[in-house]
Design a protein around this motif. Structure first.
Motif, mmCIF file in Angstrom:
data_model
loop_
_atom_site.group_PDB
_atom_site.id
_atom_site.type_symbol
_atom_site.label_atom_id
_atom_site.label_comp_id
_atom_site.label_asym_id
_atom_site.label_seq_id
_atom_site.Cartn_x
_atom_site.Cartn_y
_atom_site.Cartn_z
ATOM 1 N N ASP A 1 0.818 -1.215 0.000
ATOM 2 C CA ASP A 1 0.000 0.000 0.000
ATOM 3 C C ASP A 1 0.852 1.265 0.000
ATOM 4 O O ASP A 1 0.341 2.372 -0.116
ATOM 5 C CB ASP A 1 -0.968 0.009 1.191
ATOM 6 N N ASP A 2 2.185 1.100 0.125
ATOM 7 C CA ASP A 2 3.123 2.212 0.031
ATOM 8 C C ASP A 2 4.471 1.621 -0.372
ATOM 9 O O ASP A 2 4.640 0.396 -0.380
ATOM 10 C CB ASP A 2 3.227 2.945 1.374
ATOM 11 N N ASN A 3 5.414 2.485 -0.709
ATOM 12 C CA ASN A 3 6.729 2.001 -1.114
ATOM 13 C C ASN A 3 7.453 1.393 0.087
ATOM 14 O O ASN A 3 7.808 2.110 1.034
ATOM 15 C CB ASN A 3 7.550 3.162 -1.694
ATOM 16 N N PRO A 4 7.703 0.076 0.097
ATOM 17 C CA PRO A 4 8.329 -0.560 1.261
ATOM 18 C C PRO A 4 9.779 -0.127 1.484
ATOM 19 O O PRO A 4 10.302 -0.279 2.584
ATOM 20 C CB PRO A 4 8.251 -2.062 0.926
ATOM 21 N N ARG A 5 10.413 0.421 0.457
ATOM 22 C CA ARG A 5 11.786 0.888 0.620
ATOM 23 C C ARG A 5 11.841 2.215 1.376
ATOM 24 O O ARG A 5 12.830 2.528 2.016
ATOM 25 C CB ARG A 5 12.464 1.018 -0.749
ATOM 26 N N ARG A 6 10.756 2.991 1.266
ATOM 27 C CA ARG A 6 10.698 4.277 1.964
ATOM 28 C C ARG A 6 9.925 4.183 3.276
ATOM 29 O O ARG A 6 10.203 4.921 4.213
ATOM 30 C CB ARG A 6 10.054 5.336 1.061
ATOM 31 N N ASN A 7 8.946 3.289 3.305
ATOM 32 C CA ASN A 7 8.079 3.174 4.474
ATOM 33 C C ASN A 7 8.166 1.760 5.055
ATOM 34 O O ASN A 7 7.600 0.822 4.491
ATOM 35 C CB ASN A 7 6.635 3.495 4.079
ATOM 36 N N PRO A 8 8.860 1.589 6.172
ATOM 37 C CA PRO A 8 9.006 0.245 6.754
ATOM 38 C C PRO A 8 7.688 -0.344 7.241
ATOM 39 O O PRO A 8 7.589 -1.551 7.493
ATOM 40 C CB PRO A 8 9.981 0.476 7.922
ATOM 41 N N ASN A 9 6.659 0.517 7.388
ATOM 42 C CA ASN A 9 5.344 0.041 7.837
ATOM 43 C C ASN A 9 4.402 -0.250 6.677
ATOM 44 O O ASN A 9 3.214 -0.509 6.885
ATOM 45 C CB ASN A 9 4.705 1.083 8.761
#
Length: 206
Positions: free
Chosen positions: A126-134
């Motif tokens: 649901d978001d970029n996992p490289r930028r957002n760890p959650n």
């Protein structure tokens, strides 16, 4: 018996959209170079697969008769019926179209039941996992959710083709050992777009 066709990319050698504009290279020329890169990968993949006893055929979207067959739908289907893996190269044969679109197009043409998109992440988040760890890995999505949320899964032309032809898409991590086998066998892996796991599993295993 499973019938497997592979659409190869060429981004590890040359990425047309990124290279356009460099040294005066126009987008069409850059895309044609990118298509040639996919042929190089296809020939390498064919040699690797045949070295371990898997019969293959490479078909290209434009003629390169010295190294591969031209794409002919009926011939591709016949190869699949004979248990060969068909490797499609040179994209759609036209600039401005990605290999994602080529995969969706070939899938519709040969009446394949599912597109398996191998990538370098575990699925669609649901978001970029490289930028957002959650960032949260999504189990299933509809085609409409992909387009409305502008999720960078496949380009919109490819998603639209899959939607119009009712072809589910499984997005999974290529680098995880065993994932290709799981995807082919219809096991839950990655993210499923445009279907439900039970029905997609039964279709894939059928």
């Amino acid at each position: 018996m499973f019938q497997v066709a592979i659409v190869v990319g060429g981004g590890n050698i040359f990425r047309g959209a990124s290279a356009a504009g460099n040294s005066g290279l126009d987008r069409s020329s850059a895309d044609y170079i990118g298509m040639l890169a996919t042929v190089m990968n296809a020939i390498f993949l064919q040699a690797t697969m045949e070295s371990i006893g898997i019969p293959t055929r490479v078909q290209t979207a434009f003629r390169m008769s010295e190294v591969a067959e031209p794409y002919i739908r009926r011939r591709a289907v016949r190869h699949l019926e004979k248990g060969r893996v068909v490797i499609f190269a040179a994209g759609t044969g036209n600039p401005f179209f990605t290999t994602d679109t080529a995969a969706a197009l070939r899938c519709a043409e040969i009446n394949a039941e599912v597109v398996l998109k191998a990538t370098n992440v575990d699925g669609v988040y649901d978001d970029n996992p490289r930028r957002n760890p959650n960032a949260r890995l999504l189990d299933t999505l509809t085609y409409q959710e992909v387009t409305s949320k502008d999720l960078s899964v496949m380009d919109m032309t490819a998603i639209t083709l899959c939607q119009e032809n009712n072809i589910p898409v499984v997005v999974f991590n290529l680098n995880q050992p065993g994932n290709i086998a799981k995807a082919i066998q219809g096991e839950r892996v990655g993210t499923l777009i445009g279907g439900t796991w039970n029905s997609t599993v039964s279709k894939t295993l059928g």
